[in-house]
Design a protein around this motif. Structure first.
Motif, PDB file in Angstrom:
ATOM      1  N   CYS A 121       0.740  -1.286  -0.068  1.00  0.00           N
ATOM      2  CA  CYS A 121      -0.200  -0.001  -0.074  1.00  0.00           C
ATOM      3  C   CYS A 121       0.893   1.235   0.012  1.00  0.00           C
ATOM      4  O   CYS A 121       1.994   1.323   0.368  1.00  0.00           O
ATOM      5  CB  CYS A 121      -0.886   0.020   1.111  1.00  0.00           C
ATOM      6  SG  CYS A 121      -1.923   1.431   1.138  1.00  0.00           S
ATOM      7  N   CYS A 142       0.552   3.678   1.699  1.00  0.00           N
ATOM      8  CA  CYS A 142       0.741   4.059   3.113  1.00  0.00           C
ATOM      9  C   CYS A 142       2.060   3.345   4.059  1.00  0.00           C
ATOM     10  O   CYS A 142       2.599   3.847   4.881  1.00  0.00           O
ATOM     11  CB  CYS A 142      -0.478   3.768   4.336  1.00  0.00           C
ATOM     12  SG  CYS A 142      -0.726   2.211   4.441  1.00  0.00           S
ATOM     13  N   CYS A 186      -4.395   1.365   6.667  1.00  0.00           N
ATOM     14  CA  CYS A 186      -5.149   2.674   6.364  1.00  0.00           C
ATOM     15  C   CYS A 186      -6.600   2.404   5.994  1.00  0.00           C
ATOM     16  O   CYS A 186      -7.076   3.273   5.705  1.00  0.00           O
ATOM     17  CB  CYS A 186      -4.172   3.378   5.450  1.00  0.00           C
ATOM     18  SG  CYS A 186      -4.324   2.653   3.925  1.00  0.00           S
ATOM     19  N   TYR A 214       2.369  -0.179   4.246  1.00  0.00           N
ATOM     20  CA  TYR A 214       1.961  -1.452   4.612  1.00  0.00           C
ATOM     21  C   TYR A 214       2.334  -2.467   3.271  1.00  0.00           C
ATOM     22  O   TYR A 214       2.123  -2.032   2.371  1.00  0.00           O
ATOM     23  CB  TYR A 214       0.446  -1.570   4.955  1.00  0.00           C
ATOM     24  CG  TYR A 214       0.148  -2.870   5.255  1.00  0.00           C
ATOM     25  CD1 TYR A 214       0.346  -3.459   6.678  1.00  0.00           C
ATOM     26  CD2 TYR A 214      -0.191  -3.711   4.367  1.00  0.00           C
ATOM     27  CE1 TYR A 214       0.208  -4.919   7.020  1.00  0.00           C
ATOM     28  CE2 TYR A 214      -0.848  -4.956   4.962  1.00  0.00           C
ATOM     29  CZ  TYR A 214      -0.517  -5.554   6.050  1.00  0.00           C
ATOM     30  OH  TYR A 214      -0.820  -6.765   6.376  1.00  0.00           O
ATOM     31  N   CYS A 245      -6.386  -2.456   2.722  1.00  0.00           N
ATOM     32  CA  CYS A 245      -5.231  -2.568   3.711  1.00  0.00           C
ATOM     33  C   CYS A 245      -5.448  -2.524   5.245  1.00  0.00           C
ATOM     34  O   CYS A 245      -6.271  -1.619   5.635  1.00  0.00           O
ATOM     35  CB  CYS A 245      -4.596  -1.104   3.187  1.00  0.00           C
ATOM     36  SG  CYS A 245      -3.247  -0.621   4.254  1.00  0.00           S
TER      37      CYS A 245
HETATM   38 ZN   LIG Z   1      -2.511   1.327   3.672  1.00  0.00          ZN
END
Ligand SMILES: [Zn+2]
Length: 173
Positions: free
Chosen positions: A142, A144, A158, A146, A155
């Motif tokens: 992801c 973010c 997030c 992850y 995810c």
């Molecule tokens: Zn994420």
């Protein structure tokens, strides 16, 4: 329904051996559908059907007691129904009887009622024994930060959802 509506598989499709006259999955699917139909109209249908002694009376019983579903069964399957009702193994209780009728008739006379019941029993057993995927997730990376397994197709850090391609999304939903 009439016999003309019966789908049969094409002979050369399977390559070798005698081709099946009717698809097992089709017989089973129809049996399950018809079992539900019979259960729905049973209180109206059975008092009439249990007293039917001829093809004409079977047809009348369905037309009066199973409308608007009567055309699934009669007049095309009236003779077969009469034959099934005379079988010595006919169950007495409503639910087993509904299943017996549906399973017997689902072969629509392309196969014998006995063979039709066997097909349904085999398909039922096959489905019961097959393992199914109850849940699937993906490995995601992801934006973010992850990296790892998704949770509920999103995810877990997030909440960003996995966007499926339209063609797959409609299939998976
Ligand atoms: Zn994420």
């Amino acid at each position: 329904m009439t016999m003309n509506n019966v789908e049969t598989s094409i002979g050369s499709e399977r390559g070798r051996g005698r081709p099946p006259k009717i698809r097992s999955s089709e017989v089973y699917g129809r049996a399950e559908h018809w079992r539900g139909v019979l259960a729905q109209v049973w209180d109206r249908l059975w008092p009439l059907l249990s007293n039917a002694r001829s093809e004409g009376e079977v047809t009348n019983a369905f037309q009066d007691g199973a409308s608007p579903y009567d055309s699934y069964f009669v007049p095309g399957l009236a003779a077969l129904t009469l034959q099934v009702l005379r079988e010595s193994t006919l169950p007495k209780r409503a639910q087993p009887l509904q299943r017996f009728l549906a399973d017997s008739l689902a072969g629509v006379g392309v196969v014998t009622p006995r063979r039709s019941r066997d097909i349904c029993a085999q398909e039922r057993a096959k489905r019961a024994s097959v393992n199914r995927i109850l849940r699937y997730e993906f490995y995601v990376e992801c934006s973010c930060g992850y990296c790892g397994r998704s949770k509920n197709h999103a995810c877990p850090k997030c909440g960003a959802e996995i966007l499926f391609p339209v063609s797959i999304g409609s299939f998976m939903s």
